[in-house]
Design a protein around this motif. Structure first.
Motif, PDB file in Angstrom:
ATOM      1  N   ASP A 196       1.141  -1.163   0.215  1.00 15.02           N
ATOM      2  CA  ASP A 196       0.052  -0.301  -0.055  1.00 15.02           C
ATOM      3  C   ASP A 196       0.939   1.507  -0.453  1.00 15.02           C
ATOM      4  OD1 ASP A 196      -2.985   0.134   1.587  1.00 15.02           O
ATOM      5  OD2 ASP A 196      -2.110  -2.118   0.865  1.00 15.02           O
ATOM      6  N   VAL A 197       2.409   1.329   0.218  1.00 10.47           N
ATOM      7  CA  VAL A 197       2.787   2.296  -0.245  1.00 10.47           C
ATOM      8  C   VAL A 197       3.028   2.345  -1.899  1.00 10.47           C
ATOM      9  CG1 VAL A 197       5.042   3.427   0.427  1.00 10.47           C
ATOM     10  CG2 VAL A 197       3.893   1.783   1.840  1.00 10.47           C
ATOM     11  N   SER A 198       3.321   1.820  -2.436  1.00 13.77           N
ATOM     12  CA  SER A 198       3.050   2.008  -3.312  1.00 13.77           C
ATOM     13  C   SER A 198       2.266   1.910  -4.832  1.00 13.77           C
ATOM     14  CB  SER A 198       4.184   1.240  -4.332  1.00 13.77           C
ATOM     15  OG  SER A 198       4.165  -0.264  -4.229  1.00 13.77           O
ATOM     16  N   ILE A 199       1.151   0.757  -4.858  1.00 11.34           N
ATOM     17  CA  ILE A 199       0.416   0.737  -5.219  1.00 11.34           C
ATOM     18  C   ILE A 199      -0.508   1.614  -5.329  1.00 11.34           C
ATOM     19  CG2 ILE A 199      -0.998   0.025  -3.308  1.00 11.34           C
ATOM     20  CD1 ILE A 199      -2.365  -2.819  -4.800  1.00 11.34           C
ATOM     21  N   VAL A 200      -0.955   2.994  -4.736  1.00  8.11           N
ATOM     22  CA  VAL A 200      -1.173   3.741  -4.950  1.00  8.11           C
ATOM     23  C   VAL A 200      -1.310   5.175  -5.649  1.00  8.11           C
ATOM     24  CG1 VAL A 200      -3.313   6.370  -3.074  1.00  8.11           C
ATOM     25  CG2 VAL A 200      -2.448   3.399  -2.593  1.00  8.11           C
ATOM     26  N   ASN A 201      -0.194   4.986  -6.111  1.00  6.39           N
ATOM     27  CA  ASN A 201       0.888   5.705  -6.936  1.00  6.39           C
ATOM     28  C   ASN A 201      -0.041   5.883  -8.158  1.00  6.39           C
ATOM     29  OD1 ASN A 201       3.078   6.912  -5.707  1.00  6.39           O
ATOM     30  ND2 ASN A 201       4.313   4.812  -6.110  1.00  6.39           N
ATOM     31  N   VAL A 202      -0.397   4.711  -8.720  1.00  7.58           N
ATOM     32  CA  VAL A 202      -1.294   4.651 -10.517  1.00  7.58           C
ATOM     33  C   VAL A 202      -2.307   4.532 -10.014  1.00  7.58           C
ATOM     34  CG1 VAL A 202       0.377   2.921 -11.173  1.00  7.58           C
ATOM     35  CG2 VAL A 202      -1.518   2.608  -9.540  1.00  7.58           C
ATOM     36  N   ALA A 203      -3.031   4.880  -8.775  1.00  3.85           N
ATOM     37  CA  ALA A 203      -4.204   5.137  -8.640  1.00  3.85           C
ATOM     38  C   ALA A 203      -4.543   6.527  -8.656  1.00  3.85           C
ATOM     39  CB  ALA A 203      -4.818   4.210  -7.689  1.00  3.85           C
ATOM     40  N   LEU A 204      -4.077   7.582  -8.595  1.00  6.65           N
ATOM     41  CA  LEU A 204      -3.944   8.789  -8.078  1.00  6.65           C
ATOM     42  C   LEU A 204      -4.583   9.687  -9.434  1.00  6.65           C
ATOM     43  CD1 LEU A 204      -0.757   9.929  -6.492  1.00  6.65           C
ATOM     44  CD2 LEU A 204      -2.602   9.581  -4.843  1.00  6.65           C
ATOM     45  N   PRO A 205      -4.356   9.565 -10.027  1.00  2.00           N
ATOM     46  CA  PRO A 205      -5.364  10.199 -10.952  1.00  2.00           C
ATOM     47  C   PRO A 205      -7.436   9.800 -11.220  1.00  2.00           C
ATOM     48  CG  PRO A 205      -2.997   9.499 -12.612  1.00  2.00           C
ATOM     49  CD  PRO A 205      -3.081   9.223 -10.910  1.00  2.00           C
ATOM     50  N   SER A 237       7.292  -6.046  -2.667  1.00  2.00           N
ATOM     51  CA  SER A 237       5.898  -5.511  -2.517  1.00  2.00           C
ATOM     52  C   SER A 237       6.772  -4.033  -2.859  1.00  2.00           C
ATOM     53  CB  SER A 237       5.365  -5.399  -1.268  1.00  2.00           C
ATOM     54  OG  SER A 237       6.682  -4.541  -0.249  1.00  2.00           O
ATOM     55  N   THR A 238       7.021  -3.860  -3.166  1.00  2.00           N
ATOM     56  CA  THR A 238       7.625  -1.781  -3.628  1.00  2.00           C
ATOM     57  C   THR A 238       7.427  -1.705  -4.834  1.00  2.00           C
ATOM     58  OG1 THR A 238       9.009  -1.624  -1.613  1.00  2.00           O
ATOM     59  CG2 THR A 238       9.087   0.158  -3.425  1.00  2.00           C
ATOM     60  N   ALA A 239       7.501  -3.141  -5.886  1.00  2.00           N
ATOM     61  CA  ALA A 239       8.050  -2.613  -7.492  1.00  2.00           C
ATOM     62  C   ALA A 239       6.997  -3.166  -7.909  1.00  2.00           C
ATOM     63  CB  ALA A 239       9.683  -4.017  -7.444  1.00  2.00           C
ATOM     64  N   VAL A 240       6.575  -4.186  -7.078  1.00  2.00           N
ATOM     65  CA  VAL A 240       4.832  -4.945  -8.043  1.00  2.00           C
ATOM     66  C   VAL A 240       3.841  -4.317  -7.291  1.00  2.00           C
ATOM     67  CG1 VAL A 240       3.763  -6.400  -6.207  1.00  2.00           C
ATOM     68  CG2 VAL A 240       4.213  -7.077  -8.599  1.00  2.00           C
ATOM     69  N   GLY A 241       4.241  -3.123  -6.596  1.00  2.00           N
ATOM     70  CA  GLY A 241       2.484  -2.570  -6.453  1.00  2.00           C
ATOM     71  C   GLY A 241       1.774  -1.311  -7.589  1.00  2.00           C
ATOM     72  N   PRO A 242       2.954  -0.682  -8.364  1.00  2.00           N
ATOM     73  CA  PRO A 242       1.752  -0.306  -9.827  1.00  2.00           C
ATOM     74  C   PRO A 242       1.738  -1.109 -10.467  1.00  2.00           C
ATOM     75  CG  PRO A 242       4.712   0.864  -8.902  1.00  2.00           C
ATOM     76  CD  PRO A 242       4.270  -0.398  -8.204  1.00  2.00           C
TER      77      PRO A 242
END
Length: 497
Positions: free
Chosen positions: A46-55, A167-172
């Motif tokens: 959840d640290v990185s997965i949200v990045n691509v969802a922001l738009p 987890s950090t790299a696969v989040g996006p």
């Protein structure tokens, strides 16, 4: 060396002899570790997965820039603040109970975040999510210290390192896939809802497999029992306040102007007061963090190396995702796929690194850092030479090399850092290490992001140049971590010679 009780208080078999249930008990330990890693993966994802969802989030909830920033930074801030107190709580009471409480709260907060109908609703849910993740994660390293010894502990930390890296790299990638499946308007909700089935399954399994606190074999003096349950409220306030003031200028990017940097000297004063208080308090009672931990060079060096490395390591995905989606018009799914080589290399190398770290020691970490520098420099060159659809292919090999190097850094460094830590303080020691990682991530994202966005502000079309400049700073952080590791290696060589 004392024997470690297997899960749920079953008696351990004595050294040098094997009982008929030894294989089952060993398997049960690895099953318990699997539960910890699945839950830890969920919180770190959840640290990185949200990045691509922001738009999608911005469009759906009409969020402000400040609100979007807090969706990301609020999680990291609450996560970092909870780590050390939660680690101490698990050490003193019950790691299983604290782990399960964090897991239950994280699952509930994920449901609330997915159902958000306003900016304030989502930001509040993310703050609770982050705090719950900070409660859960230090228990994982505590359980590894408790359940494993020697080479097995290195292997377990290798799997934890693989979990952190993947987890950090696969989040996006996962975030992009969910948005692709469920659509831009609703896909972002599934970024949070995906945690629900994991939490519902993991909770009863954790209760069955994770070890309950072992009963004391002899009567414990009242003073010792009181010390073990004392949570040092002054220490908690000083540490929490110092960490908050230290992280806030970096995570709150919408606070413009130089006045926010005045928080840093205030943070330094509070943290200095914390160190002084802990030294005094620790003479007679149990502090939040025993300062004697830092007398072990393996621990102090490992914490410093983690702080600096995570400043470079985490920031790469932040700017690479922006470069691909905004600059090269990649979809969220394609951007996630482009980062996958790093995740694959990191996961495979971390599992191997955990197995061999006891043979090679700190030089293994040094070699890993050198590979990360080489791989990231190769990625910068690829972006300089190619653009558009080709750049995703051009960065496959460099990111794979960097991922392999990262896998040889995170897991082995964690093993070496905690190698001299007593089991009784494993949770708080792991919490300090992970707090250093979170602070490093916040500083790195702020610094690298600032360089990246300043170039975009000067030239709106120079996304490649912005990425290369940001990546150069990220590489600088990794080089600094490499210098720390080399200095220690030279010191050990001189002492051996």
């Amino acid at each position: 060396m004392s024997t470690v009780p297997p899960p749920n208080g079953a008696s351990a078999t004595g050294a040098g002899r094997r009982g008929p249930g030894d294989g089952a008990r060993r398997d049960r330990r690895w099953q318990a570790l699997a539960v910890c890693l699945v839950a830890g993966f969920m919180t770190l994802l959840d640290v990185s997965i949200v990045n691509v969802a922001l738009p999608s989030v911005r469009s759906s909830l009409r969020m402000s820039d400040s609100g979007l920033q807090w969706v990301l930074s609020g999680y990291a801030l609450a996560f970092g603040l909870a780590l050390v107190p939660a680690g101490r709580l698990g050490d003193a009471r019950s790691r299983r109970a604290v782990f399960m409480a964090g897991l239950a709260l994280f699952t509930a907060a994920s449901a609330v975040a997915g159902a958000a109908q306003s900016e304030a609703w989502l930001v509040s849910a993310r703050l609770v999510q982050g705090a719950a993740g900070g409660v859960l994660v230090p228990q994982v390293s505590g359980f590894i210290q408790q359940l494993f010894r020697g080479a097995e502990r290195g292997r377990a930390f290798g799997l934890l390192g693989a979990t952190i890296g993947i987890s950090t790299a696969v989040g996006p990638l996962l975030g992009g896939l969910l948005i692709q499946l469920f659509g831009a308007q609703q896909g972002w909700r599934w970024v949070f809802y995906v945690n629900l089935p994991i939490g519902f399954v993991a909770l009863p399994v954790a209760y069955r497999l994770l070890p309950a606190p072992a009963p004391a074999p002899v009567p414990v003096p009242k003073s010792a029992a009181r010390a073990g349950r004392d949570f040092d409220p002054v220490g908690l306030l000083l540490l929490g306040g110092g960490t908050l003031l230290l992280m806030l200028p970096f995570v709150q990017q919408t606070w413009h102007g130089d006045t926010k940097w005045l928080l840093l000297p205030a943070a330094a004063l509070l943290l200095a007061a914390f160190v002084g208080w802990e030294r005094r308090y620790g003479r007679h009672r149990e502090p939040v963090v025993r300062m004697s931990l830092f007398h072990a060079r393996s621990y102090s060096l490992g914490v410093l190396l983690s702080l600096v490395y995570f400043a470079g390591f985490t920031a790469v995905f932040f700017i690479f995702s922006l470069y691909l989606q905004s600059g090269q018009h990649y979809s969220a799914l394609l951007a996630g796929l482009s980062i996958t080589p790093f995740a694959l290399g990191s996961g495979a190398a971390a599992a191997v690194g955990g197995r061999v770290v006891h043979r090679f020691g700190r030089p293994l970490v040094t070699a890993g850092l050198a590979l990360v520098v080489l791989g990231l420099a190769g990625a910068a060159l690829a972006v300089h030479l190619w653009s558009g659809r080709l750049v995703g292919w051009a960065t496959v090999v460099p990111l794979l090399v960097a991922g392999v190097g990262s896998g040889l850094v995170i897991a082995p460094n964690q093993t070496l850092t905690l190698s001299e830590v007593p089991v009784a303080t494993a949770g708080s020691a792991g919490g300090v290490l992970q707090t250093a990682q979170r602070i490093g991530s916040a500083v790195g994202i702020a610094a690298v992001g600032s360089v990246f966005f300043s170039r975009i502000a000067a030239d709106h079309d120079d996304w490649g140049g912005a990425f290369q400049r940001g990546l150069a700073l990220a590489i600088g952080f990794v080089v600094l971590a490499l210098l720390v590791a080399l200095a220690d290696a030279l010191r050990l060589r001189r002492r051996a010679g």
